[in-house]
Write a protein that holds these residues in place. Structure first.
Motif, short mmCIF file in Angstrom:
data_model
loop_
_atom_site.label_atom_id
_atom_site.label_comp_id
_atom_site.label_asym_id
_atom_site.label_seq_id
_atom_site.Cartn_x
_atom_site.Cartn_y
_atom_site.Cartn_z
N ASN A 49 5.04 6.41 -2.38
CA ASN A 49 3.80 6.89 -1.74
C ASN A 49 2.84 7.63 -2.68
O ASN A 49 1.81 8.22 -2.23
N ARG B 19 0.74 13.50 6.58
CA ARG B 19 0.15 12.19 6.99
C ARG B 19 0.92 11.05 6.58
O ARG B 19 1.14 10.03 7.41
N ASP B 20 1.55 11.06 5.38
CA ASP B 20 2.24 9.80 4.91
C ASP B 20 3.38 9.73 5.64
O ASP B 20 4.05 8.77 6.02
N GLU C 31 -3.78 15.53 13.08
CA GLU C 31 -4.34 15.90 11.89
C GLU C 31 -4.76 17.36 11.48
O GLU C 31 -4.70 17.69 10.29
N LYS D 212 -1.56 15.26 2.83
CA LYS D 212 -1.31 13.56 2.55
C LYS D 212 0.06 13.56 2.76
O LYS D 212 0.42 12.51 3.43
N ALA E 57 -7.31 8.51 2.52
CA ALA E 57 -8.42 8.06 2.06
C ALA E 57 -9.33 9.31 1.69
O ALA E 57 -9.69 10.03 2.61
N ASP F 28 4.48 5.98 5.42
CA ASP F 28 4.29 5.61 4.22
C ASP F 28 5.23 6.16 3.24
O ASP F 28 5.48 6.06 2.12
N PRO G 169 0.86 -1.19 -0.03
CA PRO G 169 -0.12 -0.15 0.08
C PRO G 169 0.82 1.22 -0.04
O PRO G 169 1.67 1.49 0.81
N SER G 170 0.66 2.10 -0.84
CA SER G 170 1.41 3.31 -1.14
C SER G 170 1.17 4.55 -0.27
O SER G 170 1.99 5.34 0.15
N SER G 171 -0.40 4.43 0.39
CA SER G 171 -0.64 5.49 1.28
C SER G 171 -1.78 5.12 2.05
O SER G 171 -2.53 4.27 1.47
N GLN G 172 -1.96 5.83 3.13
CA GLN G 172 -3.17 5.15 3.88
C GLN G 172 -4.23 6.54 3.83
O GLN G 172 -5.32 6.55 4.46
N ASN H 91 2.52 8.25 9.03
CA ASN H 91 2.14 6.72 9.21
C ASN H 91 3.28 6.01 8.61
O ASN H 91 3.21 4.65 8.91
#
Length: 228
Positions: A199, A94-95, A115, A91, A30, A100, A25-28, A98
């Motif tokens: 990512n 956040r990556d 966040e 993004k 959504a 990513d 998975p490249s990124s969480q 996380n």
């Protein structure tokens, strides 16, 4: 090539990319309507306050910094954040948070941001004018062709289909490229090309960068740096 054909070509890439590039998975991230609204409603004043600790690297106006050599040590370019699409900046933060995306400094910084902090910073930098990095007299014929026409033989869509005619980026995860530090742009695409960075959702940039020569990447970087 018409716009419809270009979009079909891009869709083809999006469908085959996960097959061609075998990665986790490249990124969480959504992009639900709730998340998009959350970022859009980021607090500008709080973002300005938080950005005060970012100026030593990203500049007082979010303009980033060029690659420099000091005492035989090369200091890598730092990206411009001014005018960047807010959801893209959010993004990336956040990556980093996380895991990513990884960077010695940014990972630790992002770990200390909530966040809400990420959203506030993202909208603040998006509110700033794009950096001006003109290259008087320079011609970028090969880059312009790639941006406007792409290369059907290599299944490469024109860059403008995603990033906009003026490199302004698009909502969600497609970044603005106009005014970006050329050295950083080059390093980023090379990182996608060799798989060091991963990512990008659906492996899009890994697939595209993998078909570009290093010379093409450098010229695209110079082309986008001087856009405004």
């Amino acid at each position: 090539m018409g716009i419809l054909m270009m979009k079909r070509l891009l869709l083809t890439i999006l469908f085959i990319a996960p097959i061609v590039v075998n990665a986790g998975p490249s990124s969480q991230a959504a992009w639900t309507s709730k998340t998009l609204k959350f970022v859009k409603n980021g607090n500008l004043d709080k973002g300005r306050e938080l950005a005060g600790s970012c100026t030593s690297c990203h500049g007082d106006k979010g303009q980033g910094m060029k690659e420099e050599t000091m005492d035989d040590e090369t200091l890598p370019a730092i990206p411009a954040l001014a005018g960047q699409v807010a959801t893209y900046t959010y993004k990336q933060l956040r990556d980093y948070f996380n895991g990513d995306r990884s960077h010695e400094s940014m990972t630790s910084i992002a770990k200390g941001l909530s966040e809400q902090d990420a959203a506030d910073l993202a909208v603040w930098y998006a509110s700033l004018p794009l950096p001006v990095n003109k290259s008087p007299g320079q011609k970028f014929a090969r880059a312009e062709k790639m941006v406007e026409q792409g290369d059907g033989k290599r299944i490469l869509p024109p860059c403008f289909v995603c990033h906009g005619a003026k490199g302004q980026g698009e909502k969600q995860d497609i970044p603005a490229l106009a005014g970006q530090q050329a050295d950083y742009f080059t390093r980023t695409l090379l990182a996608y090309k060799n798989g060091q960075r991963h990512n990008d959702i659906y492996s899009r940039m890994r697939l595209i960068a993998g078909q570009l020569s290093d010379a093409e990447i450098r010229e695209l970087a110079q082309y986008y740096q001087q856009l405004k």
